[in-house]
Enzyme design. Structure first.
Site, PDB file in Angstrom:
ATOM      1  N   ASN A   9      -5.873  -1.994   3.774  1.00  0.00           N
ATOM      2  CA  ASN A   9      -5.882  -2.916   4.912  1.00  0.00           C
ATOM      3  C   ASN A   9      -6.689  -2.263   6.035  1.00  0.00           C
ATOM      4  O   ASN A   9      -6.219  -1.345   6.684  1.00  0.00           O
ATOM      5  CB  ASN A   9      -4.429  -3.160   5.344  1.00  0.00           C
ATOM      6  CG  ASN A   9      -4.329  -3.978   6.615  1.00  0.00           C
ATOM      7  OD1 ASN A   9      -5.308  -4.559   7.081  1.00  0.00           O
ATOM      8  ND2 ASN A   9      -3.131  -4.020   7.181  1.00  0.00           N
ATOM      9  N   TRP A  10      -7.917  -2.756   6.220  1.00  0.00           N
ATOM     10  CA  TRP A  10      -8.798  -2.114   7.215  1.00  0.00           C
ATOM     11  C   TRP A  10      -8.402  -2.476   8.645  1.00  0.00           C
ATOM     12  O   TRP A  10      -8.912  -1.886   9.590  1.00  0.00           O
ATOM     13  CB  TRP A  10     -10.249  -2.536   6.993  1.00  0.00           C
ATOM     14  CG  TRP A  10     -10.839  -2.162   5.669  1.00  0.00           C
ATOM     15  CD1 TRP A  10     -10.219  -1.544   4.613  1.00  0.00           C
ATOM     16  CD2 TRP A  10     -12.198  -2.380   5.261  1.00  0.00           C
ATOM     17  NE1 TRP A  10     -11.092  -1.372   3.578  1.00  0.00           N
ATOM     18  CE2 TRP A  10     -12.328  -1.878   3.943  1.00  0.00           C
ATOM     19  CE3 TRP A  10     -13.314  -2.961   5.867  1.00  0.00           C
ATOM     20  CZ2 TRP A  10     -13.523  -1.939   3.239  1.00  0.00           C
ATOM     21  CZ3 TRP A  10     -14.499  -3.015   5.159  1.00  0.00           C
ATOM     22  CH2 TRP A  10     -14.609  -2.510   3.855  1.00  0.00           C
ATOM     23  N   LYS A  11      -7.543  -3.489   8.793  1.00  0.00           N
ATOM     24  CA  LYS A  11      -7.165  -3.977  10.134  1.00  0.00           C
ATOM     25  C   LYS A  11      -8.431  -4.315  10.928  1.00  0.00           C
ATOM     26  O   LYS A  11      -9.416  -4.743  10.344  1.00  0.00           O
ATOM     27  CB  LYS A  11      -6.265  -2.944  10.845  1.00  0.00           C
ATOM     28  CG  LYS A  11      -5.087  -2.547   9.957  1.00  0.00           C
ATOM     29  CD  LYS A  11      -4.030  -1.764  10.668  1.00  0.00           C
ATOM     30  CE  LYS A  11      -2.914  -1.427   9.679  1.00  0.00           C
ATOM     31  NZ  LYS A  11      -1.821  -0.680  10.289  1.00  0.00           N
ATOM     32  N   HIS A  98       2.305  -9.144   8.076  1.00  0.00           N
ATOM     33  CA  HIS A  98       2.240  -7.734   8.470  1.00  0.00           C
ATOM     34  C   HIS A  98       3.002  -7.567   9.785  1.00  0.00           C
ATOM     35  O   HIS A  98       2.982  -8.461  10.633  1.00  0.00           O
ATOM     36  CB  HIS A  98       0.777  -7.308   8.632  1.00  0.00           C
ATOM     37  CG  HIS A  98       0.629  -5.840   8.803  1.00  0.00           C
ATOM     38  ND1 HIS A  98       0.892  -5.215  10.006  1.00  0.00           N
ATOM     39  CD2 HIS A  98       0.298  -4.862   7.925  1.00  0.00           C
ATOM     40  CE1 HIS A  98       0.713  -3.918   9.851  1.00  0.00           C
ATOM     41  NE2 HIS A  98       0.348  -3.671   8.599  1.00  0.00           N
ATOM     42  N   GLU A 100       2.382  -6.074  12.390  1.00  0.00           N
ATOM     43  CA  GLU A 100       1.548  -6.259  13.603  1.00  0.00           C
ATOM     44  C   GLU A 100       1.392  -7.742  13.923  1.00  0.00           C
ATOM     45  O   GLU A 100       1.334  -8.128  15.086  1.00  0.00           O
ATOM     46  CB  GLU A 100       0.190  -5.568  13.397  1.00  0.00           C
ATOM     47  CG  GLU A 100       0.350  -4.043  13.411  1.00  0.00           C
ATOM     48  CD  GLU A 100      -0.671  -3.278  12.592  1.00  0.00           C
ATOM     49  OE1 GLU A 100      -1.711  -3.852  12.206  1.00  0.00           O
ATOM     50  OE2 GLU A 100      -0.418  -2.084  12.311  1.00  0.00           O
ATOM     51  N   GLU A 170       7.191  -2.043   4.405  1.00  0.00           N
ATOM     52  CA  GLU A 170       6.509  -1.192   5.380  1.00  0.00           C
ATOM     53  C   GLU A 170       7.428  -0.948   6.574  1.00  0.00           C
ATOM     54  O   GLU A 170       7.483  -1.766   7.502  1.00  0.00           O
ATOM     55  CB  GLU A 170       5.234  -1.865   5.882  1.00  0.00           C
ATOM     56  CG  GLU A 170       4.231  -2.169   4.789  1.00  0.00           C
ATOM     57  CD  GLU A 170       2.821  -2.278   5.365  1.00  0.00           C
ATOM     58  OE1 GLU A 170       1.989  -1.447   4.995  1.00  0.00           O
ATOM     59  OE2 GLU A 170       2.580  -3.165   6.192  1.00  0.00           O
ATOM     60  N   GLY A 176       1.095   3.756  10.864  1.00  0.00           N
ATOM     61  CA  GLY A 176       0.130   4.327  11.799  1.00  0.00           C
ATOM     62  C   GLY A 176       0.675   5.474  12.627  1.00  0.00           C
ATOM     63  O   GLY A 176       0.043   5.906  13.587  1.00  0.00           O
ATOM     64  N   SER A 216       1.833   5.132   6.682  1.00  0.00           N
ATOM     65  CA  SER A 216       1.321   6.507   6.639  1.00  0.00           C
ATOM     66  C   SER A 216       1.252   7.072   5.222  1.00  0.00           C
ATOM     67  O   SER A 216       1.468   8.277   5.007  1.00  0.00           O
ATOM     68  CB  SER A 216       2.139   7.419   7.557  1.00  0.00           C
ATOM     69  OG  SER A 216       2.043   6.959   8.895  1.00  0.00           O
ATOM     70  N   GLY A 237      -3.216   1.690   5.310  1.00  0.00           N
ATOM     71  CA  GLY A 237      -3.973   1.399   6.527  1.00  0.00           C
ATOM     72  C   GLY A 237      -4.999   2.491   6.808  1.00  0.00           C
ATOM     73  O   GLY A 237      -6.096   2.494   6.262  1.00  0.00           O
ATOM     74  N   GLY A 238      -4.615   3.449   7.644  1.00  0.00           N
ATOM     75  CA  GLY A 238      -5.548   4.501   8.078  1.00  0.00           C
ATOM     76  C   GLY A 238      -6.282   5.184   6.937  1.00  0.00           C
ATOM     77  O   GLY A 238      -7.503   5.407   7.015  1.00  0.00           O
TER      78      GLY A 238
HETATM   79  P1  PGA Z   1      -0.888   3.008   7.847  1.00  0.00           P
HETATM   80  O1  PGA Z   1      -0.798   1.410   7.859  1.00  0.00           O
HETATM   81  O2  PGA Z   1      -1.189   3.414   6.440  1.00  0.00           O
HETATM   82  O3  PGA Z   1      -2.042   3.320   8.784  1.00  0.00           O
HETATM   83  O4  PGA Z   1       0.414   3.534   8.334  1.00  0.00           O
HETATM   84  C1  PGA Z   1      -0.186   0.732   6.810  1.00  0.00           C
HETATM   85  C2  PGA Z   1      -0.210  -0.751   7.075  1.00  0.00           C
HETATM   86  O5  PGA Z   1      -0.076  -1.134   8.235  1.00  0.00           O
HETATM   87  O6  PGA Z   1      -0.382  -1.556   6.154  1.00  0.00           O
END
Ligand code: PGA
Length: 254
Positions: A9-11, A98, A100, A170, A176, A216, A237-238
């Site tokens: 997930n590149w966000k 998600h 967010e 998650e 993050g 993470s 994510g990251g």
């Molecule tokens: P993260 O994000 O790996 O940067 O913690 C995961 C996600 O939000 O899907």
């Protein structure tokens, strides 16, 4: 056997140029080095979907994902993207709910049920996200909270529909932050989720559902997490923003 799926997930990151560089690196390294039959899903921003789709071409086990979709079918909803639009550019998976989106854009369980319905109707796979806050975990209500997210957004589906959904646990406190759930914490929740599904749809359906872990997750902890019996890959994510790191996470899923 459940399908292992690792999604990146590149966000809201990467220009088109940088995104295409990342996607082609991932695709090249994965085509060379990933021997297992794990499905890889690249989830770039909407603006990059068509171009990333071209790069994926007919690569085996590499799919295209979107990060969000509208809960409306079409019409006067300025700025929204519909399931039909996603389908028309070759999207296979759609991330739904998600944390967010839930937190910053007020997406409710009810709205996420509508999105899930539309994605399934269009023949794409929802990656349905859920997870608790740190405060909820500290109060000991995290398991009931995650169960209610599933019940409220997904339990209206009939068995054949539910079997098409991918779940992603998650914990919000791990997204993050660099703090990962321990493999014990993650496995405990994944097992609870599977038992909850079994209580509604039966054990055979529960055993068939892919449940990803996210928060993470990176190359250095992915092996331990993915070794857990109820963890079937990850939503990354990251660590999905660096090709080598992401492919190492993919390789941890067997
Ligand atoms: P993260 O994000 O790996 O940067 O913690 C995961 C996600 O939000 O899907």
């Amino acid at each position: 056997m459940r399908q292992y799926i690792v999604a990146g997930n590149w966000k809201m990151n990467k220009s088109l140029e940088d995104g295409l560089k990342l996607a082609s690196e991932v695709i090249n390294i994965a085509n060379d080095e990933v021997k297992s039959n794990v499905n890889i899903v690249l989830c770039p921003p909407f603006t990059h979907l068509t171009s990333v789709k071209k790069l994926i071409g007919d690569s085996k086990n590499i799919f295209l994902g979107a990060q969000n979709v509208s809960n409306k079918k079409s019409g006067a909803y300025t700025g929204e993207i519909s399931v039909e639009m996603l389908k028309s550019v070759g999207v296979d998976y759609v991330i739904i709910g998600h944390s967010e989106r839930r937190e910053y854009f007020n997406e409710s369980n009810e709205m996420l049920a509508e999105k899930t319905n539309l994605v399934l109707e269009a023949g794409m796979v929802p990656i349905f996200c859920m997870g608790e806050t740190l405060a909820q975990r500290e109060q000991g209500i995290h398991i009931d909270f995650v169960k209610s997210q599933i019940t409220d957004s997904l339990f209206h589906l009939v068995d054949t529909e539910f079997r098409k959904v991918v779940l992603a646990y998650e914990p919000i406190w791990a997204i993050g932050t660099g703090v990962t759930a321990s493999s014990e914490q993650a496995q405990e929740m994944h097992l609870m989720i599977r038992n909850h599904i079994a209580s509604k749809y039966g054990q055979a359906t529960a055993d068939a559902i892919t449940i990803q872990y996210g928060g993470s997750c990176k190359a250095s902890n992915a092996v331990e997490l993915f070794d857990c019996p109820d963890i079937d890959g990850g939503l990354i994510g990251g660590a999905a923003l660096v090709a080598r790191e992401f492919v190492e996470v993919v390789k941890a899923a067997k």
